[in-house]
Motif scaffolding. Structure first.
Motif, mmCIF file in Angstrom:
data_model
loop_
_atom_site.group_PDB
_atom_site.id
_atom_site.type_symbol
_atom_site.label_atom_id
_atom_site.label_comp_id
_atom_site.label_asym_id
_atom_site.label_seq_id
_atom_site.Cartn_x
_atom_site.Cartn_y
_atom_site.Cartn_z
ATOM 1 N N GLU A 74 -6.011 -1.834 -7.242
ATOM 2 C CA GLU A 74 -7.397 -1.366 -7.340
ATOM 3 C C GLU A 74 -8.000 -1.129 -5.963
ATOM 4 O O GLU A 74 -8.692 -0.137 -5.739
ATOM 5 C CB GLU A 74 -8.236 -2.366 -8.134
ATOM 6 C CG GLU A 74 -7.883 -2.405 -9.601
ATOM 7 C CD GLU A 74 -8.529 -3.574 -10.337
ATOM 8 O OE1 GLU A 74 -9.193 -4.423 -9.700
ATOM 9 O OE2 GLU A 74 -8.345 -3.641 -11.565
ATOM 10 N N GLN A 75 -7.732 -2.031 -5.018
ATOM 11 C CA GLN A 75 -8.250 -1.870 -3.660
ATOM 12 C C GLN A 75 -7.645 -0.653 -2.966
ATOM 13 O O GLN A 75 -8.336 0.058 -2.235
ATOM 14 C CB GLN A 75 -7.962 -3.114 -2.831
ATOM 15 C CG GLN A 75 -8.813 -4.293 -3.188
ATOM 16 C CD GLN A 75 -8.443 -5.532 -2.389
ATOM 17 O OE1 GLN A 75 -7.642 -5.475 -1.468
ATOM 18 N NE2 GLN A 75 -9.008 -6.665 -2.754
ATOM 19 N N ILE A 76 -6.377 -0.410 -3.181
ATOM 20 C CA ILE A 76 -5.698 0.731 -2.572
ATOM 21 C C ILE A 76 -6.270 2.032 -3.112
ATOM 22 O O ILE A 76 -6.502 2.987 -2.365
ATOM 23 C CB ILE A 76 -4.180 0.676 -2.811
ATOM 24 C CG1 ILE A 76 -3.578 -0.494 -2.032
ATOM 25 C CG2 ILE A 76 -3.494 1.984 -2.463
ATOM 26 C CD1 ILE A 76 -2.189 -0.905 -2.474
ATOM 27 N N GLU A 77 -6.552 2.056 -4.410
ATOM 28 C CA GLU A 77 -7.032 3.287 -5.042
ATOM 29 C C GLU A 77 -8.516 3.525 -4.828
ATOM 30 O O GLU A 77 -8.969 4.654 -4.903
ATOM 31 C CB GLU A 77 -6.703 3.248 -6.529
ATOM 32 C CG GLU A 77 -5.208 3.313 -6.750
ATOM 33 C CD GLU A 77 -4.836 3.306 -8.210
ATOM 34 O OE1 GLU A 77 -5.629 2.844 -9.047
ATOM 35 O OE2 GLU A 77 -3.726 3.764 -8.488
ATOM 36 N N GLN A 78 -9.291 2.473 -4.558
ATOM 37 C CA GLN A 78 -10.725 2.620 -4.341
ATOM 38 C C GLN A 78 -11.112 1.836 -3.096
ATOM 39 O O GLN A 78 -11.779 0.811 -3.194
ATOM 40 C CB GLN A 78 -11.497 2.118 -5.555
ATOM 41 C CG GLN A 78 -11.194 2.884 -6.808
ATOM 42 C CD GLN A 78 -11.829 2.241 -8.016
ATOM 43 O OE1 GLN A 78 -12.493 1.217 -7.951
ATOM 44 N NE2 GLN A 78 -11.645 2.868 -9.161
ATOM 45 N N PRO A 79 -10.691 2.321 -1.919
ATOM 46 C CA PRO A 79 -11.021 1.574 -0.702
ATOM 47 C C PRO A 79 -12.527 1.510 -0.492
ATOM 48 O O PRO A 79 -13.242 2.480 -0.749
ATOM 49 C CB PRO A 79 -10.330 2.357 0.406
ATOM 50 C CG PRO A 79 -10.046 3.704 -0.167
ATOM 51 C CD PRO A 79 -10.005 3.554 -1.659
ATOM 52 N N SER A 80 -12.995 0.356 -0.053
ATOM 53 C CA SER A 80 -14.421 0.210 0.205
ATOM 54 C C SER A 80 -14.771 0.926 1.491
ATOM 55 O O SER A 80 -13.982 0.993 2.429
ATOM 56 C CB SER A 80 -14.797 -1.265 0.284
ATOM 57 O OG SER A 80 -14.122 -1.854 1.376
ATOM 58 N N SER A 81 -15.943 1.466 1.545
ATOM 59 C CA SER A 81 -16.393 2.121 2.764
ATOM 60 C C SER A 81 -17.174 1.121 3.586
ATOM 61 O O SER A 81 -18.199 0.615 3.154
ATOM 62 C CB SER A 81 -17.229 3.356 2.433
ATOM 63 O OG SER A 81 -18.278 2.982 1.579
ATOM 64 N N ARG A 83 -5.202 -6.430 -8.511
ATOM 65 C CA ARG A 83 -6.363 -6.268 -7.625
ATOM 66 C C ARG A 83 -6.005 -5.477 -6.376
ATOM 67 O O ARG A 83 -6.803 -4.674 -5.891
ATOM 68 C CB ARG A 83 -6.960 -7.623 -7.282
ATOM 69 C CG ARG A 83 -7.720 -8.215 -8.476
ATOM 70 C CD ARG A 83 -8.424 -9.513 -8.169
ATOM 71 N NE ARG A 83 -7.419 -10.581 -8.163
ATOM 72 C CZ ARG A 83 -7.266 -11.468 -7.189
ATOM 73 N NH1 ARG A 83 -8.069 -11.461 -6.149
ATOM 74 N NH2 ARG A 83 -6.332 -12.396 -7.260
ATOM 75 N N LEU A 84 -4.796 -5.666 -5.846
ATOM 76 C CA LEU A 84 -4.378 -4.895 -4.671
ATOM 77 C C LEU A 84 -4.283 -3.411 -5.002
ATOM 78 O O LEU A 84 -4.683 -2.564 -4.197
ATOM 79 C CB LEU A 84 -3.039 -5.409 -4.144
ATOM 80 C CG LEU A 84 -3.089 -6.723 -3.381
ATOM 81 C CD1 LEU A 84 -1.675 -7.214 -3.079
ATOM 82 C CD2 LEU A 84 -3.883 -6.580 -2.097
ATOM 83 N N GLY A 103 0.814 -1.223 0.000
ATOM 84 C CA GLY A 103 0.000 0.000 0.000
ATOM 85 C C GLY A 103 0.842 1.265 0.000
ATOM 86 O O GLY A 103 0.672 2.131 -0.871
#
Length: 85
Positions: free
Chosen positions: A77-84, A74-75, A49
């Motif tokens: 993508e997760q770092i750039e669009q963290p889920s709320s 995928r990591l 991250g």
């Protein structure tokens, strides 16, 4: 003496490279520090991250995953669009 195709780890770096151990740039002018960080990479956790955050702050806009699978893609993508949650 180096074998054919073996990287020269005694020369200063010519490009910026982010260490996954420190989440900072490898010291360009200190090949011995680079060697130490490479060795640590085998036994220390990956700071993916913070590495992606640093690369983005340096203007990197595209990442390319080399090799099988899409885990790193995928990591990112997760770092750039963290889920709320």
């Amino acid at each position: 003496r180096r074998r054919r195709g073996e990287p020269d780890l005694s020369a200063p770096l010519r490009i910026d490279v982010v260490s996954t151990v420190s989440a900072a740039l490898y010291p360009r002018a200190n090949p011995w520090a680079v060697r130490g960080l490479l060795a640590e990479q085998l036994v220390r956790p990956v700071r993916w991250g913070p590495c992606i955050t640093l690369a983005r702050s340096m203007g990197v806009t595209r990442f390319r995953e080399v090799g099988p699978g899409t885990v790193l893609t995928r990591l990112v993508e997760q770092i750039e669009q963290p889920s709320s949650l």
